[in-house]
Design an enzyme around this catalytic site. Structure first.
Site, PDB file in Angstrom:
ATOM      1  N   SER A 184     -17.536  -0.881 -22.918  1.00 53.33           N
ATOM      2  CA  SER A 184     -17.192  -0.750 -21.875  1.00 53.33           C
ATOM      3  C   SER A 184     -18.301  -1.039 -20.867  1.00 53.33           C
ATOM      4  O   SER A 184     -18.533  -0.654 -19.569  1.00 53.33           O
ATOM      5  CB  SER A 184     -18.016   1.109 -22.270  1.00 53.33           C
ATOM      6  OG  SER A 184     -19.230   1.011 -22.975  1.00 53.33           O
TER       7      SER A 184
ATOM      8  N   HIS B 274     -10.309   0.537 -20.379  1.00 54.16           N
ATOM      9  CA  HIS B 274     -11.394   1.441 -21.162  1.00 54.16           C
ATOM     10  C   HIS B 274     -11.471   2.638 -21.150  1.00 54.16           C
ATOM     11  O   HIS B 274     -11.054   3.208 -20.016  1.00 54.16           O
ATOM     12  CB  HIS B 274     -12.521   0.793 -20.129  1.00 54.16           C
ATOM     13  CG  HIS B 274     -13.746   1.901 -20.777  1.00 54.16           C
ATOM     14  ND1 HIS B 274     -14.847   2.024 -19.383  1.00 54.16           N
ATOM     15  CD2 HIS B 274     -14.974   1.972 -21.479  1.00 54.16           C
ATOM     16  CE1 HIS B 274     -15.693   2.691 -19.452  1.00 54.16           C
ATOM     17  NE2 HIS B 274     -15.254   2.822 -20.659  1.00 54.16           N
TER      18      HIS B 274
ATOM     19  N   GLU C 240     -10.183   2.469 -16.948  1.00 51.98           N
ATOM     20  CA  GLU C 240     -10.168   2.014 -16.042  1.00 51.98           C
ATOM     21  C   GLU C 240      -9.438  -0.158 -16.989  1.00 51.98           C
ATOM     22  O   GLU C 240      -9.591  -0.016 -18.175  1.00 51.98           O
ATOM     23  CB  GLU C 240     -11.351   1.608 -15.806  1.00 51.98           C
ATOM     24  CG  GLU C 240     -12.220   1.980 -15.255  1.00 51.98           C
ATOM     25  CD  GLU C 240     -14.148   1.877 -15.269  1.00 51.98           C
ATOM     26  OE1 GLU C 240     -15.093   2.246 -14.400  1.00 51.98           O
ATOM     27  OE2 GLU C 240     -14.660   1.485 -16.534  1.00 51.98           O
TER      28      GLU C 240
ATOM     29  N   ASN D 144     -19.498   2.658 -14.783  1.00 51.47           N
ATOM     30  CA  ASN D 144     -21.066   2.273 -15.708  1.00 51.47           C
ATOM     31  C   ASN D 144     -21.720   1.325 -14.441  1.00 51.47           C
ATOM     32  O   ASN D 144     -23.056   1.309 -14.706  1.00 51.47           O
ATOM     33  CB  ASN D 144     -20.602   1.660 -16.519  1.00 51.47           C
ATOM     34  CG  ASN D 144     -20.495   2.246 -17.608  1.00 51.47           C
ATOM     35  OD1 ASN D 144     -21.267   3.278 -18.013  1.00 51.47           O
ATOM     36  ND2 ASN D 144     -19.845   1.801 -19.382  1.00 51.47           N
TER      37      ASN D 144
END
Length: 341
Positions: free
Chosen positions: A170, A193, A205, A243
């Site tokens: 991540s 991800h 992702e 993120n």
């Protein structure tokens, strides 16, 4: 190999293993090849067997959603305690899903047993990797460990097979994770991800490095869609999409609190009612884990671009909370206090 049916009685235990990490691999039914939407070239056959290293929350979740989507799943863990925890997590999660789907108890049991019948457990790495079409690493966010896993497994890959290698990281650099892989296999590498909890979060992702081939992306895209999830494509940039936006947002909320501009509760209320967010930044920080956020920021601090932008500036409040063991919901306290149920 060991197949489990564990609705009644305790979870089956496997022999103790001396290896350091764990994995699972998933067998999918074959389907017709499709055409690439971008270059109109035939896409390789879909994955039939997938190997996932790591049976924590992410690895277990990936195994569960795959089995629920009619994939055959083999969860492999070289640590017996971790394997048992993974088995228990899958069983508990499936029972929760069954209660939501069916009112009748017998239907709940049948659903859970049907899904569990697609899951096998084993401890031998050499029995898993050679037959895999996709290998997904889902261990803790430690670049050196991730690199070692791929270095150890590459010699076990068939020379005549384009096995796709993916990492569920991540926050780490996908390019760095695969830096030890041979040049011949680099086009078959990418980030994949998933989000926690895997059974509930729809987003995945797909992270393309400069070496990732379009065929590899297409195969991963189809795999994600087969799990009834929504794939998005991203370059190998720190934090990818979610993120990269989320962590700076949470860190700025902490700085607001540190300066005394507003209370944690008022900041959370403002973002929920003013921006329409389902959770405020401090509620989210406690859910994600304060140690996880601190770890990500520490890793990003090595990136000159992010450091110059001030994104990675250390927060004394965050550091003090982590050092005090206040990690969020999982520890019972973080920015807020949580009563044990």
């Amino acid at each position: 190999m060991l197949r489990i049916r564990c609705l009644s009685g305790s979870l089956k235990r496997l022999p103790q293993s001396t290896a350091l990490f764990s994995r699972s691999y998933i067998a999918a039914p074959p389907s017709d090849a499709t055409k690439s939407s971008e270059n109109n070239q035939a896409v390789p056959e879909p994955f039939k067997k997938v190997c996932v290293f790591g049976v924590g929350l992410m690895g277990s979740g990936i195994a569960q959603v795959s089995a629920m989507s009619d994939y055959g799943v083999t969860v492999v863990d070289l640590n017996e305690d971790a394997l048992n925890r993974g088995q228990a997590y899958i069983l508990k999660s499936l029972k929760r899903v069954a209660k939501k789907k069916f009112e009748d108890q017998q239907e709940q049991i049948k659903f859970t047993e049907d899904v569990l019948s697609k899951i096998e457990f084993t401890t031998k790495m050499e029995d898993a990797v050679p037959s895999a079409d996709l290998v997904v690493e889902a261990v803790v966010e430690n670049v050196d460990l991730k690199k070692k896993i791929f270095a150890d497994l590459e010699p076990l890959l068939p020379a005549d097979k384009d096995v796709v290698l993916a990492t569920n990281t991540s926050s780490c650099s996908v390019t760095e994770i695969f830096s030890g892989i041979s040049k011949e296999r680099l086009p078959n590498t990418a980030g994949l991800h998933f989000f926690n909890p895997v059974s509930q979060m729809k987003l995945v992702e797909i992270v393309k490095t400069d070496s990732t081939s379009e065929a590899t992306y297409e195969r991963l895209n189809r795999f994600v869609l087969s799990l009834k999830k929504a794939p998005v494509k991203c370059k190998d940039t720190p934090g990818f999409i979610v993120n990269r936006l989320l962590v700076p947002y949470m860190m700025e909320a902490i700085r607001l609190l540190e300066r005394g501009d507003a209370s944690a509760r008022d900041i959370d209320t403002a973002m929920k009612l003013g921006a329409g967010y389902p959770m405020g930044p401090f509620e989210l920080l406690d859910y994600v884990g304060l140690d996880t956020t601190a770890f990500i920021i520490k890793g990003w601090d090595k990136n000159p671009e992010l450091k110059e932008a001030g994104i990675t500036a250390e927060s004394k409040m965050l550091t003090d909370l982590v050092n005090a063991g206040r990690l969020g919901i999982k520890s019972g306290s973080g920015f807020y206090e949580y009563k044990k149920k």
